[in-house]
Design a protein around this motif. Structure first.
Motif, PDB file in Angstrom:
ATOM      1  N   CYS A 333      46.745   4.180  38.796  1.00  0.00           N
ATOM      2  CA  CYS A 333      47.430   4.325  39.211  1.00  0.00           C
ATOM      3  C   CYS A 333      48.815   4.975  37.502  1.00  0.00           C
ATOM      4  CB  CYS A 333      48.822   2.975  39.378  1.00  0.00           C
ATOM      5  SG  CYS A 333      47.412   1.868  40.629  1.00  0.00           S
ATOM      6  N   GLY A 334      48.234   4.469  36.054  1.00  0.00           N
ATOM      7  CA  GLY A 334      49.360   4.905  35.119  1.00  0.00           C
ATOM      8  C   GLY A 334      49.168   6.478  34.960  1.00  0.00           C
ATOM      9  N   ALA A 335      48.541   7.050  35.688  1.00  0.00           N
ATOM     10  CA  ALA A 335      47.688   8.599  35.656  1.00  0.00           C
ATOM     11  C   ALA A 335      48.817   9.662  35.987  1.00  0.00           C
ATOM     12  CB  ALA A 335      46.519   8.767  35.142  1.00  0.00           C
ATOM     13  N   LEU A 336      49.505   8.991  37.548  1.00  0.00           N
ATOM     14  CA  LEU A 336      49.640   9.531  38.419  1.00  0.00           C
ATOM     15  C   LEU A 336      51.435   9.525  38.117  1.00  0.00           C
ATOM     16  CD1 LEU A 336      48.141   8.565  41.965  1.00  0.00           C
ATOM     17  CD2 LEU A 336      47.496  10.416  40.543  1.00  0.00           C
ATOM     18  N   PRO A 337      51.794  11.205  38.233  1.00  0.00           N
ATOM     19  CA  PRO A 337      53.459  11.171  38.232  1.00  0.00           C
ATOM     20  C   PRO A 337      54.036   9.378  39.230  1.00  0.00           C
ATOM     21  CG  PRO A 337      52.723  12.492  38.738  1.00  0.00           C
ATOM     22  CD  PRO A 337      51.590  11.808  38.629  1.00  0.00           C
ATOM     23  N   GLU A 338      55.051   9.169  38.646  1.00  0.00           N
ATOM     24  CA  GLU A 338      56.011   8.529  39.643  1.00  0.00           C
ATOM     25  C   GLU A 338      56.256   9.303  41.170  1.00  0.00           C
ATOM     26  OE1 GLU A 338      57.317   5.077  41.121  1.00  0.00           O
ATOM     27  OE2 GLU A 338      56.567   5.233  39.801  1.00  0.00           O
ATOM     28  N   GLY A 339      56.663  10.367  41.198  1.00  0.00           N
ATOM     29  CA  GLY A 339      57.180  11.297  42.075  1.00  0.00           C
ATOM     30  C   GLY A 339      55.869  11.404  42.932  1.00  0.00           C
ATOM     31  N   LEU A 341      52.675   9.245  43.573  1.00  0.00           N
ATOM     32  CA  LEU A 341      52.327   8.655  43.222  1.00  0.00           C
ATOM     33  C   LEU A 341      52.062   7.818  44.836  1.00  0.00           C
ATOM     34  CD1 LEU A 341      49.974   6.245  42.164  1.00  0.00           C
ATOM     35  CD2 LEU A 341      51.896   4.884  41.475  1.00  0.00           C
ATOM     36  N   GLU A 342      53.670   7.494  45.517  1.00  0.00           N
ATOM     37  CA  GLU A 342      53.302   6.711  46.444  1.00  0.00           C
ATOM     38  C   GLU A 342      52.444   8.176  47.763  1.00  0.00           C
ATOM     39  OE1 GLU A 342      56.772   5.461  49.992  1.00  0.00           O
ATOM     40  OE2 GLU A 342      57.565   5.905  48.083  1.00  0.00           O
ATOM     41  N   SER A 343      53.085   9.097  47.573  1.00  0.00           N
ATOM     42  CA  SER A 343      52.531  10.279  48.354  1.00  0.00           C
ATOM     43  C   SER A 343      50.632  10.296  48.240  1.00  0.00           C
ATOM     44  CB  SER A 343      52.663  11.311  48.339  1.00  0.00           C
ATOM     45  OG  SER A 343      51.866  12.380  49.025  1.00  0.00           O
ATOM     46  N   GLU A 344      50.326   9.873  46.813  1.00  0.00           N
ATOM     47  CA  GLU A 344      48.763   9.749  46.942  1.00  0.00           C
ATOM     48  C   GLU A 344      48.122   8.733  47.230  1.00  0.00           C
ATOM     49  OE1 GLU A 344      46.409  11.930  45.098  1.00  0.00           O
ATOM     50  OE2 GLU A 344      48.261  13.209  45.345  1.00  0.00           O
ATOM     51  N   LEU A 345      49.230   7.899  47.512  1.00  0.00           N
ATOM     52  CA  LEU A 345      48.199   6.668  48.017  1.00  0.00           C
ATOM     53  C   LEU A 345      48.602   6.252  49.587  1.00  0.00           C
ATOM     54  CD1 LEU A 345      49.692   3.804  45.624  1.00  0.00           C
ATOM     55  CD2 LEU A 345      47.756   4.007  45.675  1.00  0.00           C
ATOM     56  N   PHE A 346      49.687   6.379  49.899  1.00  0.00           N
ATOM     57  CA  PHE A 346      49.906   6.835  51.212  1.00  0.00           C
ATOM     58  C   PHE A 346      49.363   8.125  51.834  1.00  0.00           C
ATOM     59  CE2 PHE A 346      51.536   3.158  49.074  1.00  0.00           C
ATOM     60  CZ  PHE A 346      51.153   2.031  49.668  1.00  0.00           C
ATOM     61  N   PHE A 373      40.098   0.770  44.600  1.00  0.00           N
ATOM     62  CA  PHE A 373      40.353   0.545  42.999  1.00  0.00           C
ATOM     63  C   PHE A 373      41.311   0.707  42.787  1.00  0.00           C
ATOM     64  CE2 PHE A 373      38.686   1.134  38.232  1.00  0.00           C
ATOM     65  CZ  PHE A 373      39.235  -0.559  38.448  1.00  0.00           C
ATOM     66  N   LEU A 374      42.187   0.012  42.509  1.00  0.00           N
ATOM     67  CA  LEU A 374      44.094   0.360  41.978  1.00  0.00           C
ATOM     68  C   LEU A 374      43.405  -0.195  40.293  1.00  0.00           C
ATOM     69  CD1 LEU A 374      45.890  -0.764  44.299  1.00  0.00           C
ATOM     70  CD2 LEU A 374      44.709   1.019  44.128  1.00  0.00           C
ATOM     71  N   ASP A 375      43.387   1.352  38.925  1.00  0.00           N
ATOM     72  CA  ASP A 375      43.132   1.021  37.997  1.00  0.00           C
ATOM     73  C   ASP A 375      44.247   0.760  37.878  1.00  0.00           C
ATOM     74  OD1 ASP A 375      42.068   0.176  35.895  1.00  0.00           O
ATOM     75  OD2 ASP A 375      41.482   2.011  35.185  1.00  0.00           O
ATOM     76  N   GLU A 376      44.617   0.197  36.369  1.00  0.00           N
ATOM     77  CA  GLU A 376      46.286   0.031  35.408  1.00  0.00           C
ATOM     78  C   GLU A 376      47.207  -0.892  36.998  1.00  0.00           C
ATOM     79  OE1 GLU A 376      45.906  -0.172  32.490  1.00  0.00           O
ATOM     80  OE2 GLU A 376      44.114   0.934  32.263  1.00  0.00           O
ATOM     81  N   VAL A 377      46.785  -0.941  37.397  1.00  0.00           N
ATOM     82  CA  VAL A 377      47.761  -1.691  38.830  1.00  0.00           C
ATOM     83  C   VAL A 377      49.542  -2.369  38.398  1.00  0.00           C
ATOM     84  CG1 VAL A 377      47.278  -3.720  38.765  1.00  0.00           C
ATOM     85  CG2 VAL A 377      47.532  -1.775  40.929  1.00  0.00           C
TER      86      VAL A 377
END
Length: 591
Positions: A333-339, A341-346, A373-377
């Motif tokens: 979760c810490g390596a994906l850009p904020e913009g 992240l939601e698309s990557e997860l859902f 597995f959500l690393d750096e949640v």
């Protein structure tokens, strides 16, 4: 105990029905005789007529298919034609097999039908009479009983099932280990008897009729007994094939290792678990927690410094769980850009935003049935935290730009190197989400708090890298190991692995010495790394400056620290390993 004999024909319309009639007449007491076919046809009137001439009435015998027999295990099965033998489905159970290649009956329009059926009737009567009176039946039943008796006296549990996962053998040890009686499991789909199937996520027949293994496999397995007790097994699974090479089921044997593992745990003899290296008591506690939590579906929060192996623990929980055969999807979760992240997860739908040129599944959807597995949640934004909370509560979400709800069945394991409780107090992390994620917490100790594992880890990384990197076996010298034991390892196991790789690059001999280690490890000794590199040709002349220990100084330091050798070593300005060697050399007994 009642014995069962089955005659199998093609249509169960004449030959098998006639054999059943003579079987019921001639079988010894305690034998139940049945017949069935691959399909069910109407009983041939000529068969009924000719059997009536012999005093046997077939009108009460309804045609049956093998599938109509339900859950029944047979002691002997007699197949009545070569064509049936080729198509014959393997019935449940361990049974004796007999093949009688009887002639096919003529069509009903045949003019010599009655002559044929009288001849067939007499042939079947002769064979059935010989079968019972000349000892063939008794021999087959005795062989079957002896085979089961042998398997029943094994200490290993034995389970066998067909390609449809219907259990047809379950020995006494299997009963004792699992707590289930064989009457409760025989003939039933093992996925219905045991939650997630007996083999958990490692089942060889996830889809009925399709075997996913071609050769024997061995693996550890954790199960929950009928009474809710946790047991740790070692399992061997062997695919069974018929003479034509077709899959006909699985034979699994397993041994209960629960007490052995508990004893090893108490004695500190466990050195690794599911790919995680360690025998320090703190790591043994982690191993035990993994075993306990793996069989459940509850969320787990793994906490620890960077480099302590949090993803390895998450992977171990997944591998030991019933979801092991399903996907394990890791997200940093810490390596994906904020913009994104939601698309990557859902996931997202086409046109949801600029660049969304097609529908895309998110990580949660890809992990359906398995583990995410959500690393750096702790790096999740407030908006994403809200959506994650809904997934945990309801098991559903919407893709970005979509109104349709997606439902998933998965397990969530999260990890962080931050203090989430403190973040909750600061308002940076939702309290309700924290308690959803942290149902079972696992805290990994930093390497400096499990120094006894350093030699074990170092040798593991050496063995892992030497053959493929340098093509020869390399070992650590005592003083190199001493320096590694003294170092605090702020980067933990990942840094230790990098240090071994660094040393392998620098070392030209079969022994890694102090001069081959990274500078940050050797600098506390006042050791010049650059100078040592130039002296590589004369390694025996290189000596690490050390403080000269005196007995009175050691005694004073131990008194001041009340026998704490680690603190005493710091007061004396030496490594702990150096102090241990001094104490051993001087036979020092004081604590």
């Amino acid at each position: 105990m009642e014995k069962k004999l089955l005659f199998v024909g093609e249509r169960n319309s004449c030959r098998s029905q006639m054999a059943e009639g003579f079987g019921k007449l001639l079988a010894p007491p305690g034998v139940r005789v049945l017949s069935a076919g691959l399909i069910a046809g109407e009983i041939d009137p000529l068969a009924v007529k000719t059997m009536m001439e012999a005093g046997i009435d077939l009108t009460g015998q309804a045609p049956k298919r093998i599938e109509d027999l339900g859950v029944q295990l047979f002691d002997v099965v007699i197949v009545l034609s070569a064509r049936v033998k080729e198509k014959y489905p393997v019935l449940q159970g361990i049974h004796g097999m007999v093949y009688w290649n009887l002639a096919d009956p003529p069509g009903r329009e045949g003019g010599n039908g009655e002559i044929f059926y009288r001849s067939l009737r007499d042939e079947i009567k002769r064979r059935v009479t010989d079968f019972f009176q000349n000892g063939y039946y008794l021999s087959l039943v005795t062989l079957k009983d002896n085979a089961e008796r042998i398997l029943d006296n094994l200490k290993e549990g034995i389970v066998a099932h067909d390609v449809y996962r219907r259990i047809f053998y379950f020995n006494s040890a299997a009963e004792e280990i699992t707590g289930y009686r064989r009457e409760e499991v025989l003939g039933r789909d093992c996925h219905r008897v045991f939650p997630y199937g007996f083999c958990g996520g490692k089942c060889s027949f996830q889809e009925k009729g399709v075997c996913v293994v071609d050769s024997p496999v061995f693996y550890p397995l954790s199960i929950t007994t009928r009474d809710g007790e946790k047991r740790h097994l070692e399992m061997s699974v062997v695919p069974m094939k018929d003479s034509a090479g077709r899959s006909i089921g699985i034979l699994a044997s397993y041994r209960d290792q629960t007490r052995v593992l508990e004893l090893e745990h108490r004695l500190g003899e466990v050195q690794q678990f599911s790919g995680i290296i360690g025998r320090d008591h703190k790591m043994l506690e982690v191993f035990e927690t993994i075993r306990d939590v793996a069989g459940t579906g509850v969320p787990v929060l793994i906490q620890g410094e960077t480099g302590t192996g949090k993803e390895l623990v998450a992977a171990a929980i997944h591998a030991e769980s019933p979801r092991a055969a399903k996907p394990f999807v890791a997200v940093n979760c810490g390596a994906l850009p904020e913009g994104t992240l939601e698309s990557e997860l859902f996931g997202h739908v086409k046109g949801a935003f600029t660049g969304a040129i097609r529908d895309k599944k998110g990580r949660f959807e890809l992990a359906n049935g398995g583990t995410i597995f959500l690393d750096e949640v702790g790096e999740l934004s407030p908006a994403t935290q809200v959506k994650l909370l809904r997934v945990l509560q309801e098991g559903s979400f919407e893709r970005v730009g979509d109104e349709k709800t997606v439902r998933v069945d998965l397990r969530v394991i999260s990890a962080t190197n931050r203090n989430l409780k403190e973040m909750v107090v600061q308002g940076k992390f939702r309290e309700d989400l924290y308690y959803r994620l942290c149902v079972v917490p696992i805290t990994l100790p930093p390497l400096r708090e499990r120094r006894n594992d350093i030699p074990l880890l170092a040798r593991h990384f050496l063995n892992q890298n030497t053959v493929q990197t340098v093509g020869r076996q390399i070992v650590l010298s005592d003083r190199a190991l001493s320096a590694m034991m003294d170092y605090d390892w702020p980067g933990n196991i990942r840094q230790l692995q990098n240090a071994i790789q660094f040393a392998l690059v620098k070392c030209r001999r079969d022994v890694i010495d102090l001069e081959h280690l990274p500078p940050e490890i050797t600098e506390k000794y006042g050791y010049s790394f650059a100078a040592a590199v130039h002296r590589e040709g004369a390694p025996e002349d290189v000596r690490t400056p050390r403080t000269k220990l005196r007995t009175q100084d050691v005694e004073r330091a131990l008194r001041e620290t009340r026998g704490n050798k680690l603190k005493a070593a710091k007061i004396l300005g030496v490594g702990r390993a150096t102090l241990y060697r001094f104490l051993a050399k001087n036979d020092y007994k004081q604590v």
